[in-house]
Scaffold this motif. Structure first.
Motif, mmCIF file in Angstrom:
data_model
loop_
_atom_site.group_PDB
_atom_site.id
_atom_site.type_symbol
_atom_site.label_atom_id
_atom_site.label_comp_id
_atom_site.label_asym_id
_atom_site.label_seq_id
_atom_site.Cartn_x
_atom_site.Cartn_y
_atom_site.Cartn_z
ATOM 1 N N ALA A 130 -0.030 -1.310 -20.844
ATOM 2 C CA ALA A 130 -1.332 -0.811 -20.390
ATOM 3 C C ALA A 130 -1.871 -1.682 -19.260
ATOM 4 C CB ALA A 130 -2.316 -0.788 -21.555
ATOM 5 N N ARG A 131 -1.728 -2.992 -19.398
ATOM 6 C CA ARG A 131 -2.210 -3.909 -18.355
ATOM 7 C C ARG A 131 -1.462 -3.678 -17.045
ATOM 8 N NH1 ARG A 131 -0.292 -8.423 -16.346
ATOM 9 N NH2 ARG A 131 1.335 -8.562 -17.938
ATOM 10 N N ARG A 132 -0.164 -3.468 -17.129
ATOM 11 C CA ARG A 132 0.622 -3.251 -15.911
ATOM 12 C C ARG A 132 0.251 -1.923 -15.244
ATOM 13 N NH1 ARG A 132 4.230 -6.970 -14.876
ATOM 14 N NH2 ARG A 132 4.842 -8.422 -16.526
ATOM 15 N N ARG A 133 -0.058 -0.903 -16.051
ATOM 16 C CA ARG A 133 -0.507 0.364 -15.461
ATOM 17 C C ARG A 133 -1.838 0.173 -14.749
ATOM 18 N NH1 ARG A 133 1.524 2.491 -20.378
ATOM 19 N NH2 ARG A 133 -0.568 2.498 -21.295
ATOM 20 N N GLU A 134 -2.736 -0.584 -15.368
ATOM 21 C CA GLU A 134 -4.040 -0.849 -14.754
ATOM 22 C C GLU A 134 -3.879 -1.628 -13.451
ATOM 23 O OE1 GLU A 134 -6.226 -2.898 -17.724
ATOM 24 O OE2 GLU A 134 -6.531 -1.117 -18.984
ATOM 25 N N MET A 135 -2.984 -2.609 -13.453
ATOM 26 C CA MET A 135 -2.753 -3.407 -12.251
ATOM 27 C C MET A 135 -2.157 -2.562 -11.136
ATOM 28 S SD MET A 135 -1.307 -7.016 -13.834
ATOM 29 C CE MET A 135 -0.944 -7.650 -12.196
ATOM 30 N N ALA A 136 -1.234 -1.661 -11.508
ATOM 31 C CA ALA A 136 -0.625 -0.780 -10.506
ATOM 32 C C ALA A 136 -1.670 0.156 -9.912
ATOM 33 C CB ALA A 136 0.516 0.019 -11.139
ATOM 34 N N ALA A 137 -2.570 0.672 -10.780
ATOM 35 C CA ALA A 137 -3.628 1.556 -10.296
ATOM 36 C C ALA A 137 -4.579 0.805 -9.373
ATOM 37 C CB ALA A 137 -4.394 2.154 -11.475
ATOM 38 N N LEU A 138 -4.924 -0.422 -9.744
ATOM 39 C CA LEU A 138 -5.821 -1.231 -8.920
ATOM 40 C C LEU A 138 -5.179 -1.527 -7.567
ATOM 41 C CD1 LEU A 138 -8.283 -2.985 -8.385
ATOM 42 C CD2 LEU A 138 -7.171 -4.840 -9.639
ATOM 43 N N THR A 139 -3.906 -1.894 -7.570
ATOM 44 C CA THR A 139 -3.208 -2.186 -6.317
ATOM 45 C C THR A 139 -3.182 -0.969 -5.410
ATOM 46 O OG1 THR A 139 -1.811 -3.853 -7.370
ATOM 47 C CG2 THR A 139 -1.009 -2.912 -5.313
ATOM 48 N N SER A 140 -2.969 0.208 -5.998
ATOM 49 C CA SER A 140 -2.939 1.443 -5.217
ATOM 50 C C SER A 140 -4.290 1.703 -4.553
ATOM 51 C CB SER A 140 -2.560 2.620 -6.121
ATOM 52 O OG SER A 140 -2.592 3.840 -5.400
ATOM 53 N N VAL A 141 -5.375 1.539 -5.319
ATOM 54 C CA VAL A 141 -6.711 1.766 -4.768
ATOM 55 C C VAL A 141 -7.027 0.714 -3.704
ATOM 56 C CG1 VAL A 141 -9.178 1.815 -5.293
ATOM 57 C CG2 VAL A 141 -7.567 2.911 -6.841
ATOM 58 N N GLN A 142 -6.658 -0.542 -3.962
ATOM 59 C CA GLN A 142 -6.901 -1.601 -2.987
ATOM 60 C C GLN A 142 -6.175 -1.320 -1.670
ATOM 61 O OE1 GLN A 142 -5.604 -4.962 -5.340
ATOM 62 N NE2 GLN A 142 -7.709 -5.657 -5.693
ATOM 63 N N ASP A 143 -4.929 -0.852 -1.774
ATOM 64 C CA ASP A 143 -4.154 -0.548 -0.565
ATOM 65 C C ASP A 143 -4.826 0.572 0.239
ATOM 66 O OD1 ASP A 143 -2.319 -2.471 -1.202
ATOM 67 O OD2 ASP A 143 -0.831 -1.076 -2.025
ATOM 68 N N ARG A 144 -5.323 1.582 -0.474
ATOM 69 C CA ARG A 144 -5.999 2.679 0.225
ATOM 70 C C ARG A 144 -7.287 2.198 0.884
ATOM 71 N NH1 ARG A 144 -6.225 6.943 -4.480
ATOM 72 N NH2 ARG A 144 -4.864 5.577 -5.678
ATOM 73 N N TYR A 145 -8.031 1.355 0.162
ATOM 74 C CA TYR A 145 -9.288 0.840 0.710
ATOM 75 C C TYR A 145 -9.019 -0.022 1.946
ATOM 76 C CZ TYR A 145 -13.876 -1.393 0.886
ATOM 77 O OH TYR A 145 -15.105 -1.848 1.297
ATOM 78 N N GLU A 146 -7.959 -0.828 1.898
ATOM 79 C CA GLU A 146 -7.608 -1.676 3.029
ATOM 80 C C GLU A 146 -7.229 -0.850 4.252
ATOM 81 O OE1 GLU A 146 -7.788 -4.966 3.392
ATOM 82 O OE2 GLU A 146 -8.702 -5.100 1.399
ATOM 83 N N SER A 147 -6.796 0.397 4.051
ATOM 84 C CA SER A 147 -6.400 1.246 5.185
ATOM 85 C C SER A 147 -7.605 1.836 5.923
ATOM 86 C CB SER A 147 -5.502 2.396 4.691
ATOM 87 O OG SER A 147 -6.258 3.387 4.002
ATOM 88 N N LEU A 148 -8.802 1.700 5.345
ATOM 89 C CA LEU A 148 -10.002 2.252 5.975
ATOM 90 C C LEU A 148 -10.442 1.392 7.156
ATOM 91 C CD1 LEU A 148 -12.207 3.120 2.839
ATOM 92 C CD2 LEU A 148 -10.588 4.610 4.041
ATOM 93 N N THR A 149 -11.025 2.045 8.156
ATOM 94 C CA THR A 149 -11.637 1.313 9.257
ATOM 95 C C THR A 149 -12.955 0.707 8.765
ATOM 96 O OG1 THR A 149 -12.916 3.200 10.033
ATOM 97 C CG2 THR A 149 -10.656 2.985 10.881
ATOM 98 N N PRO A 150 -13.515 -0.265 9.498
ATOM 99 C CA PRO A 150 -14.814 -0.815 9.094
ATOM 100 C C PRO A 150 -15.889 0.252 8.914
ATOM 101 C CG PRO A 150 -13.811 -2.234 10.735
ATOM 102 C CD PRO A 150 -12.937 -1.018 10.635
ATOM 103 N N ARG A 151 -15.921 1.235 9.813
ATOM 104 C CA ARG A 151 -16.919 2.299 9.680
ATOM 105 C C ARG A 151 -16.667 3.146 8.439
ATOM 106 N NH1 ARG A 151 -21.789 2.659 11.335
ATOM 107 N NH2 ARG A 151 -21.483 2.868 13.576
#
Length: 223
Positions: A130-151
């Motif tokens: 369960a922890r590894r699934r949560e970490m994978a989900a968090l990493t996925s969201v973080q990667d998407r957020y990092e792809s956003l421009t400042p605006r």
């Protein structure tokens, strides 16, 4: 004895300075189809390449020259999140409380019941998965957020804070059409189907509450 299948559940590590205990646990775990490695001291465990990704650590409290509870706490302080099952030839309430506060799955006194050990391992493996699934989900969201421009990140924050396009346009001093364009790009990059999806992502990232507090300080209410 109840035997559970542990095939594909990851590595189970045993850290105990008693060779007889290590051998008996290896026999038990392999009979239940678990992958297992045993270690006589903390240094051996830390030197193992696969130790940091183990699904469970069975840890003796009395390790001769080392204290298992100290080692458990050191692992936690170093962000090693392997689920721990504590074992000991003796135990008392303060010792048990300390181990459980540090995140142990359970505390078993030697000689422990084999079924109780297998049940505890099953719980530890499930917790690890369960922890590894949560970490994978968090990493996925973080990667998407990092792809956003400042605006687009500004839009993400304001949208998840509950502001409408018109309010966002006024806040950022841009046209509503420009807001819609940036918002569309942001939603696409975040792979969100709704505002509710974006809110859940913001909560996963741990940024929504900070944004909400910021808005309150400025005296803005979500519209």
């Amino acid at each position: 004895m109840m035997v559970e299948s542990g095939t594909g559940s990851g590595l189970i590590c045993v850290l105990d300075d008693d060779e007889g205990v290590r051998d008996s646990l290896e026999v038990l775990l392999r009979s239940a189809n678990y992958n297992v490695r045993s270690f006589a001291d903390p240094e051996e465990f830390l030197a193992c390449d696969g130790a940091d990704s183990a699904a469970c650590l069975i840890l003796d409290i009395n390790l001769g020259g080392a204290n298992g509870l100290d080692f458990q706490e050191a692992l936690r302080e170093n962000s090693t999140t392997v689920p721990v099952i504590l074992i000991s030839g003796f135990g008392d309430v303060p010792m048990t409380v300390r181990g459980m506060k540090a995140g142990a799955i359970t505390f078993l006194t030697k000689p422990f019941d084999e079924d109780a050990m297998l049940t505890a391992i099953e719980e530890a493996v499930a917790s690890n998965s369960a922890r590894r699934r949560e970490m994978a989900a968090l990493t996925s969201v973080q990667d998407r957020y990092e792809s956003l421009t400042p605006r687009e990140r500004e839009l993400f924050g304001l949208v998840t804070a509950g502001l409408m396009n018109k309010q966002i346009a006024g806040r950022l001093k841009i046209s509503e059409i420009t807001v819609k364009i940036h918002r569309g790009n942001m939603v696409r990059k975040m792979k969100a189907d709704s505002v509710a999806d974006l809110v859940r992502m913001a909560e996963t990232l741990g940024i929504r509450e900070a944004i909400t507090r910021y808005n309150r300080r400025l005296g803005h209410q979500p519209g």
